[in-house]
Write an enzyme that holds these catalytic residues in place. Structure first.
Site, PDB file in Angstrom:
ATOM      1  N   LYS A 195      -8.637  -2.317   5.917  1.00 13.59           N
ATOM      2  CA  LYS A 195      -8.849  -3.019   4.638  1.00 13.59           C
ATOM      3  C   LYS A 195      -7.808  -4.114   4.433  1.00 13.59           C
ATOM      4  CE  LYS A 195      -8.929   0.670   1.918  1.00 13.59           C
ATOM      5  NZ  LYS A 195      -9.065   1.895   2.714  1.00 13.59           N
ATOM      6  N   ARG A 255     -13.794  11.927   4.457  1.00 16.40           N
ATOM      7  CA  ARG A 255     -12.536  12.609   4.750  1.00 16.40           C
ATOM      8  C   ARG A 255     -12.071  13.448   3.575  1.00 16.40           C
ATOM      9  NH1 ARG A 255      -9.036   7.965   5.197  1.00 16.40           N
ATOM     10  NH2 ARG A 255      -7.341   9.471   5.291  1.00 16.40           N
ATOM     11  N   ASP A 285     -15.226   1.914   6.454  1.00 19.89           N
ATOM     12  CA  ASP A 285     -14.137   2.697   5.877  1.00 19.89           C
ATOM     13  C   ASP A 285     -14.546   3.320   4.547  1.00 19.89           C
ATOM     14  OD1 ASP A 285     -11.279   3.575   5.646  1.00 19.89           O
ATOM     15  OD2 ASP A 285     -11.437   2.327   3.864  1.00 19.89           O
ATOM     16  N   HIS A 298       0.848  -1.192   0.000  1.00 13.88           N
ATOM     17  CA  HIS A 298       0.000   0.000   0.000  1.00 13.88           C
ATOM     18  C   HIS A 298       0.878   1.236   0.000  1.00 13.88           C
ATOM     19  CE1 HIS A 298      -3.608   2.408   0.607  1.00 13.88           C
ATOM     20  NE2 HIS A 298      -2.812   3.204   1.296  1.00 13.88           N
ATOM     21  N   SER A 341      -7.785   3.431   8.270  1.00 11.74           N
ATOM     22  CA  SER A 341      -8.388   3.215   6.954  1.00 11.74           C
ATOM     23  C   SER A 341      -7.588   2.189   6.158  1.00 11.74           C
ATOM     24  CB  SER A 341      -8.459   4.535   6.187  1.00 11.74           C
ATOM     25  OG  SER A 341      -8.873   4.327   4.849  1.00 11.74           O
TER      26      SER A 341
END
Length: 335
Positions: free
Chosen positions: A191, A172, A165, A86, A187
């Protein structure tokens, strides 16, 4: 149904600098998912979190509540280990596109659940949707089948995966709370933990083009996410990488796909290649394959083969011409 708490009282507690209790966190995340807590109330709470922060137990509980809002995936039946990556995002950050097929070509399955643009950063799914026919939405069964057959999938998180989320992510983006470290960390990690990957490499961007402008902020975010992952039993490591200049030579959906294909073909900008290989090596090591050199899979075409199969498996045409920008502006560095 009688609610356990009042949203305004929870907002006021964080506004006044108090830590939220576990029951308060469990309730507010669940109630927001159910629609009992309104967007404007969650926006106020998100701003209070941005301004006053959360301690590690609060962040861990918030993350757990986000995971508990939906289902969890299980890749234990696959014949190969799994690793995911990520990035916190930046300008021209297209690394996921060459990285996922590269790692898959080295024998590690990559379940890459990606997102769309947030703030000023481009989204991986938005970029891939510039390929004619390619689709982001897959069922859990399709994800598993593609991982087993191709070895890599880049797709959207399903509606059942951390639905809390999904709502908060969009909120956001329009309420000036994107930079809240507790909300970024929870967040991302809700996930990734719910996704079921066995290992995770985090690319935390720092610099003028990143959400984290200062190195201390980036270190705090990285440490928070690594701790969340390790506490959940996911082998997690983080790299801090520079986003003071854009990655590569392009910024824009279709042209970033084109540049990614150039990397898979053995070319491409040096900084994109360097970061792709660095992250690939970390993913392979985390998945128990430190002896494999991903540079070989770029050089001999295996990574490109996986890319083409991955695109086709999701309905896309890897040979289709991609859109070109109507206007271009070349910026040259000073000599």
């Amino acid at each position: 149904m009688t609610e356990s708490f009042d949203a305004v009282e929870v907002i006021m507690a964080k506004r006044d600098g108090h830590r939220l209790t576990d029951p308060q966190i469990d309730w507010v995340v669940d109630a927001y998912t159910r629609g009992v807590v309104a967007d404007e109330q969650m926006a106020a709470l998100a701003m209070a979190i941005l301004l006053n922060g959360m301690d590690r137990p609060e962040i861990a509980r918030w993350t757990a509540a986000m995971i508990a809002s939906g289902e969890r995936m299980d890749f234990s039946g696959l014949s190969r280990p799994t690793a995911d990556k990520h990035s916190t995002g930046g300008v021209g950050d297209k690394i996921t596109l060459p990285l996922a097929p590269l790692v898959a070509a080295c024998g590690v399955a990559v379940p890459q659940l990606s997102g769309r643009g947030l703030g000023h950063t481009g989204g991986t799914l938005d970029k891939l949707e510039s390929i004619p026919g390619w689709r982001a939405d897959l069922t859990n069964a399709e994800i598993l089948a593609q991982l087993d057959d191709v070895g890599a999938v880049i797709c959207a998180a399903g509606p059942g995966l951390a639905p809390a989320d999904k709502k908060l992510y969009a909120l956001r983006d329009v309420t000036g709370t994107v930079e809240a470290i507790p909300l970024i960390a929870s967040s991302i990690m809700s996930k990734k933990i719910a996704e079921g990957t066995g290992s995770l490499v985090l690319d935390v961007k720092v610099g003028s083009g990143a959400f984290m402008k200062e190195i201390d902020q980036a270190r705090e975010l990285a440490a928070t996410m690594v701790a969340l992952g390790q506490d959940a039993g996911v082998a997690t490591v983080a790299l801090l990488t520079d986003m003071s200049t854009p990655l590569g030579m392009t910024a824009g959906n279709a042209i970033e796909v084109t540049e990614s294909v150039e990397v898979l073909a053995g070319g491409g900008p040096g900084d994109v290649v360097e970061l792709t290989l660095a992250l690939a090596r970390e993913m392979l090591a985390a998945a128990g394959r430190p002896d494999v050199d991903p540079a070989d899979a770029l050089a001999d075409g295996r990574a490109m083969d996986v890319w083409r199969r991955m695109v086709r498996a999701q309905g896309g045409d890897p040979d289709a011409p991609l859109a070109r920008p109507r206007e271009t502006h070349e910026v040259r560095a000073a000599a």
